[in-house]
Structures are given as C-alpha cells and as structure tokens.
Design a protein around this motif. Structure first.
Motif, PDB file in Angstrom:
ATOM      1  N   ASP A 158       0.798  -1.213   0.000  1.00  6.27           N
ATOM      2  CA  ASP A 158       0.000   0.000   0.000  1.00  6.27           C
ATOM      3  C   ASP A 158       0.837   1.272   0.000  1.00  6.27           C
ATOM      4  OD1 ASP A 158      -2.319  -1.492   0.042  1.00  6.27           O
ATOM      5  OD2 ASP A 158      -2.347  -1.575   2.236  1.00  6.27           O
ATOM      6  N   ALA A 159       2.163   1.167  -0.128  1.00  8.10           N
ATOM      7  CA  ALA A 159       3.023   2.341  -0.030  1.00  8.10           C
ATOM      8  C   ALA A 159       2.677   3.417  -1.067  1.00  8.10           C
ATOM      9  CB  ALA A 159       4.490   1.939  -0.128  1.00  8.10           C
ATOM     10  N   PRO A 160       2.534   3.099  -2.369  1.00  7.65           N
ATOM     11  CA  PRO A 160       2.184   4.160  -3.317  1.00  7.65           C
ATOM     12  C   PRO A 160       0.810   4.745  -3.050  1.00  7.65           C
ATOM     13  CG  PRO A 160       3.072   2.258  -4.475  1.00  7.65           C
ATOM     14  CD  PRO A 160       2.859   1.845  -3.048  1.00  7.65           C
ATOM     15  N   ALA A 161      -0.139   3.905  -2.668  1.00  7.45           N
ATOM     16  CA  ALA A 161      -1.489   4.409  -2.386  1.00  7.45           C
ATOM     17  C   ALA A 161      -1.473   5.341  -1.184  1.00  7.45           C
ATOM     18  CB  ALA A 161      -2.442   3.243  -2.148  1.00  7.45           C
ATOM     19  N   GLU A 162      -0.719   5.001  -0.160  1.00  5.71           N
ATOM     20  CA  GLU A 162      -0.624   5.858   1.020  1.00  5.71           C
ATOM     21  C   GLU A 162       0.000   7.206   0.664  1.00  5.71           C
ATOM     22  OE1 GLU A 162       1.440   3.900   4.189  1.00  5.71           O
ATOM     23  OE2 GLU A 162       0.077   2.194   4.158  1.00  5.71           O
ATOM     24  N   MET A 163       1.033   7.187  -0.165  1.00  2.57           N
ATOM     25  CA  MET A 163       1.686   8.437  -0.556  1.00  2.57           C
ATOM     26  C   MET A 163       0.740   9.269  -1.413  1.00  2.57           C
ATOM     27  SD  MET A 163       4.190  10.391  -0.064  1.00  2.57           S
ATOM     28  CE  MET A 163       5.188   9.282   0.901  1.00  2.57           C
ATOM     29  N   ARG A 221       3.369  17.202   9.601  1.00  4.64           N
ATOM     30  CA  ARG A 221       3.005  16.165   8.624  1.00  4.64           C
ATOM     31  C   ARG A 221       4.118  15.972   7.599  1.00  4.64           C
ATOM     32  NH1 ARG A 221      -2.158  18.547   9.204  1.00  4.64           N
ATOM     33  NH2 ARG A 221      -1.741  19.904   7.435  1.00  4.64           N
ATOM     34  N   PHE A 222       4.717  17.078   7.126  1.00  9.54           N
ATOM     35  CA  PHE A 222       5.808  16.943   6.154  1.00  9.54           C
ATOM     36  C   PHE A 222       7.026  16.270   6.778  1.00  9.54           C
ATOM     37  CE2 PHE A 222       3.797  20.687   3.850  1.00  9.54           C
ATOM     38  CZ  PHE A 222       3.273  19.896   2.837  1.00  9.54           C
ATOM     39  N   ARG A 223       7.324  16.608   8.034  1.00  6.99           N
ATOM     40  CA  ARG A 223       8.469  15.965   8.704  1.00  6.99           C
ATOM     41  C   ARG A 223       8.239  14.473   8.875  1.00  6.99           C
ATOM     42  NH1 ARG A 223       8.184  20.508  12.189  1.00  6.99           N
ATOM     43  NH2 ARG A 223       9.666  22.052  11.488  1.00  6.99           N
ATOM     44  N   GLN A 224       7.008  14.078   9.201  1.00  7.22           N
ATOM     45  CA  GLN A 224       6.695  12.653   9.357  1.00  7.22           C
ATOM     46  C   GLN A 224       6.716  11.925   8.018  1.00  7.22           C
ATOM     47  OE1 GLN A 224       2.918  12.597  11.342  1.00  7.22           O
ATOM     48  NE2 GLN A 224       3.828  12.706  13.377  1.00  7.22           N
ATOM     49  N   ALA A 225       6.305  12.601   6.952  1.00  7.99           N
ATOM     50  CA  ALA A 225       6.244  11.959   5.640  1.00  7.99           C
ATOM     51  C   ALA A 225       7.617  11.801   5.002  1.00  7.99           C
ATOM     52  CB  ALA A 225       5.334  12.747   4.714  1.00  7.99           C
ATOM     53  N   ALA A 226       8.547  12.685   5.333  1.00  3.89           N
ATOM     54  CA  ALA A 226       9.862  12.656   4.689  1.00  3.89           C
ATOM     55  C   ALA A 226      10.554  11.301   4.799  1.00  3.89           C
ATOM     56  CB  ALA A 226      10.747  13.777   5.234  1.00  3.89           C
ATOM     57  N   PRO A 227      10.660  10.697   5.988  1.00  2.37           N
ATOM     58  CA  PRO A 227      11.349   9.402   6.037  1.00  2.37           C
ATOM     59  C   PRO A 227      10.552   8.261   5.401  1.00  2.37           C
ATOM     60  CG  PRO A 227      10.740  10.136   8.258  1.00  2.37           C
ATOM     61  CD  PRO A 227      10.348  11.209   7.306  1.00  2.37           C
ATOM     62  N   ASP A 253      11.370   7.912  -2.310  1.00  7.13           N
ATOM     63  CA  ASP A 253      12.153   8.589  -3.326  1.00  7.13           C
ATOM     64  C   ASP A 253      12.940   9.711  -2.660  1.00  7.13           C
ATOM     65  OD1 ASP A 253      11.813  11.108  -5.534  1.00  7.13           O
ATOM     66  OD2 ASP A 253      12.641   9.223  -6.262  1.00  7.13           O
ATOM     67  N   PRO A 254      14.230   9.805  -2.897  1.00  9.85           N
ATOM     68  CA  PRO A 254      15.015  10.861  -2.251  1.00  9.85           C
ATOM     69  C   PRO A 254      14.538  12.266  -2.624  1.00  9.85           C
ATOM     70  CG  PRO A 254      16.392   9.526  -3.718  1.00  9.85           C
ATOM     71  CD  PRO A 254      15.043   8.925  -3.725  1.00  9.85           C
ATOM     72  N   ALA A 255      13.999  12.427  -3.820  1.00 10.62           N
ATOM     73  CA  ALA A 255      13.505  13.743  -4.214  1.00 10.62           C
ATOM     74  C   ALA A 255      12.261  14.115  -3.405  1.00 10.62           C
ATOM     75  CB  ALA A 255      13.192  13.761  -5.708  1.00 10.62           C
ATOM     76  N   LEU A 256      11.384  13.152  -3.155  1.00  8.24           N
ATOM     77  CA  LEU A 256      10.211  13.418  -2.319  1.00  8.24           C
ATOM     78  C   LEU A 256      10.632  13.730  -0.893  1.00  8.24           C
ATOM     79  CD1 LEU A 256       7.407  10.862  -3.287  1.00  8.24           C
ATOM     80  CD2 LEU A 256       7.352  13.338  -3.452  1.00  8.24           C
ATOM     81  N   THR A 257      11.613  13.010  -0.397  1.00 11.07           N
ATOM     82  CA  THR A 257      12.119  13.269   0.949  1.00 11.07           C
ATOM     83  C   THR A 257      12.627  14.704   1.047  1.00 11.07           C
ATOM     84  OG1 THR A 257      12.722  10.947   1.225  1.00 11.07           O
ATOM     85  CG2 THR A 257      13.795  12.507   2.686  1.00 11.07           C
ATOM     86  N   ALA A 258      13.396  15.126   0.043  1.00  9.80           N
ATOM     87  CA  ALA A 258      13.924  16.497   0.029  1.00  9.80           C
ATOM     88  C   ALA A 258      12.790  17.515  -0.099  1.00  9.80           C
ATOM     89  CB  ALA A 258      14.919  16.662  -1.114  1.00  9.80           C
ATOM     90  N   LEU A 259      11.797  17.219  -0.925  1.00 11.47           N
ATOM     91  CA  LEU A 259      10.661  18.128  -1.085  1.00 11.47           C
ATOM     92  C   LEU A 259       9.928  18.292   0.237  1.00 11.47           C
ATOM     93  CD1 LEU A 259       8.667  19.783  -2.883  1.00 11.47           C
ATOM     94  CD2 LEU A 259       7.426  17.630  -3.209  1.00 11.47           C
ATOM     95  N   PHE A 260       9.651  17.191   0.920  1.00 15.76           N
ATOM     96  CA  PHE A 260       8.926  17.258   2.191  1.00 15.76           C
ATOM     97  C   PHE A 260       9.741  18.002   3.246  1.00 15.76           C
ATOM     98  CE2 PHE A 260       6.554  13.122   1.028  1.00 15.76           C
ATOM     99  CZ  PHE A 260       5.670  13.833   0.241  1.00 15.76           C
ATOM    100  N   ALA A 261      11.042  17.771   3.280  1.00 16.90           N
ATOM    101  CA  ALA A 261      11.889  18.476   4.248  1.00 16.90           C
ATOM    102  C   ALA A 261      11.873  19.981   3.971  1.00 16.90           C
ATOM    103  CB  ALA A 261      13.316  17.936   4.187  1.00 16.90           C
ATOM    104  N   ARG A 262      11.943  20.366   2.700  1.00 16.12           N
ATOM    105  CA  ARG A 262      11.925  21.782   2.346  1.00 16.12           C
ATOM    106  C   ARG A 262      10.577  22.409   2.671  1.00 16.12           C
ATOM    107  NH1 ARG A 262      10.344  24.190  -2.058  1.00 16.12           N
ATOM    108  NH2 ARG A 262      10.370  22.333  -3.371  1.00 16.12           N
ATOM    109  N   LEU A 263       9.478  21.698   2.401  1.00 15.13           N
ATOM    110  CA  LEU A 263       8.153  22.234   2.701  1.00 15.13           C
ATOM    111  C   LEU A 263       7.941  22.362   4.212  1.00 15.13           C
ATOM    112  CD1 LEU A 263       5.952  20.460   0.000  1.00 15.13           C
ATOM    113  CD2 LEU A 263       6.871  22.796  -0.017  1.00 15.13           C
ATOM    114  N   ALA A 264       8.491  21.440   4.989  1.00 15.22           N
ATOM    115  CA  ALA A 264       8.401  21.551   6.449  1.00 15.22           C
ATOM    116  C   ALA A 264       9.142  22.795   6.928  1.00 15.22           C
ATOM    117  CB  ALA A 264       8.976  20.301   7.112  1.00 15.22           C
TER     118      ALA A 264
END
Length: 170
Positions: A45-50, A131-137, A141-152
């Motif tokens: 369910d990882a892609p569906a959750e994201m 929410r962004f900090r929790q979603a980052a790890p 995808d490393p790009a999504l992780t970086a995006l979430f960290a930047r948005l946080a």
C-alpha cells in the motif's frame, strides 16, 4: 480524424519542462535527469498511502492559501501556499500520473481580526510542518524526501512570520 494517443512522459526533458512550469524559480532539482527511477514500494500500500498523503496535503495547502488571501497583509503567504500546492501536485503527477489540483471549494473562513486569523494559521502551519516531517522518512524517493523536508522548513518560516504579525497586532 482522431488524435494520436499521448505519449508517456518518460523523457527527462519533458519532465524538466513540466517542473519548470510548476516551479519557475528553480526551487529544487526534483526532476533532474540524474534522479534515479522510483524504487520498488516497501509494502503493497506504499504508493497508495503516498497518493492519499499528497492529495490531502494539496487540499490543506490550498485551504491555507484561501485563509491567507482574506487579509492583504498575508498576500505573500497565500502565494507561497498556492506554490506549495502546485509543487505537491507535480509530485503527485510524477508519482502516479494523476493530475490533481482541486477547484476552489467554498468561501474562506472569515475572522474578526488579523490576529485571530494569524493564530489559526499559525497552528495550521505547525500541523503542516509536522506532517511533512513525518512523511519525509516514509517517502521512498530521495527527491520526495527532500521536497517534504523543504516544505516543512517553509511552514516553520511561515509560523515565525505569523508569530511576528501577532506580536505587532497586540
């Protein structure tokens, strides 16, 4: 005469063109040709959750933008929240191929004062940053992780700005 079917966007140049439209200021190299393909999901369910997370984050960003747009003093913050929603929509599109940027829903909530609006937005930004900090790890995808960290980080900066506005209005 029928239209030819649209080709899948697998070319790095096409992705870069889309990202340039979404983020003209060069807010990251999310679509750099050097970024590897998405790894296999960790669970079924990882892609569906994201996808669910990204859809909710888009809606919440647009909701914050509508709240900010009520007060002229918060105009730059409204634009930042709309840009955040576009970046999240681009990430969702790249992850799933789904174009999702919901239309405006209802009128924004009206507050009796700027301070009251800033207080409500302060807590919304705090929740968004969390929410962004929790979603980052959890992003695979490393790009999504970086995006979430930047948005946080951007949400945290907006919290600080809201706190300063509240202090000035008291």
């Amino acid at each position: 005469m029928s239209q030819p079917p649209s080709l899948p966007l697998d070319d790095a140049e096409q992705f870069a063109a889309i990202w340039q439209r979404v983020c003209p200021d060069g807010c990251g190299d999310y679509l750099s040709p050097d970024v590897p393909a998405l790894p296999a999901p960790a669970g079924p369910d990882a892609p569906a959750e994201m996808e669910v997370f990204l859809r909710e984050a888009i809606e919440q960003s647009l909701s914050r933008a509508r709240c900010c747009a009520v007060w002229p003093e918060l105009g730059p913050m409204a634009r930042a929240c709309r840009q955040e929603a576009r970046e999240l929509a681009a990430a969702l599109f790249l992850l799933t191929g789904v174009r999702y940027l919901p239309a405006r829903r209802g009128a924004p909530q009206r507050w009796s004062s700027l301070a009251e609006c800033c207080r409500a937005l302060f807590y919304r930004e705090r929740r968004a940053a969390g929410r962004f900090r929790q979603a980052a790890p959890r992003a695979q995808d490393p790009a999504l992780t970086a995006l979430f960290a930047r948005l946080a980080e951007q949400s945290a900066l907006r919290q600080e700005a809201l706190s300063r506005l509240i202090a000035r209005s008291l």
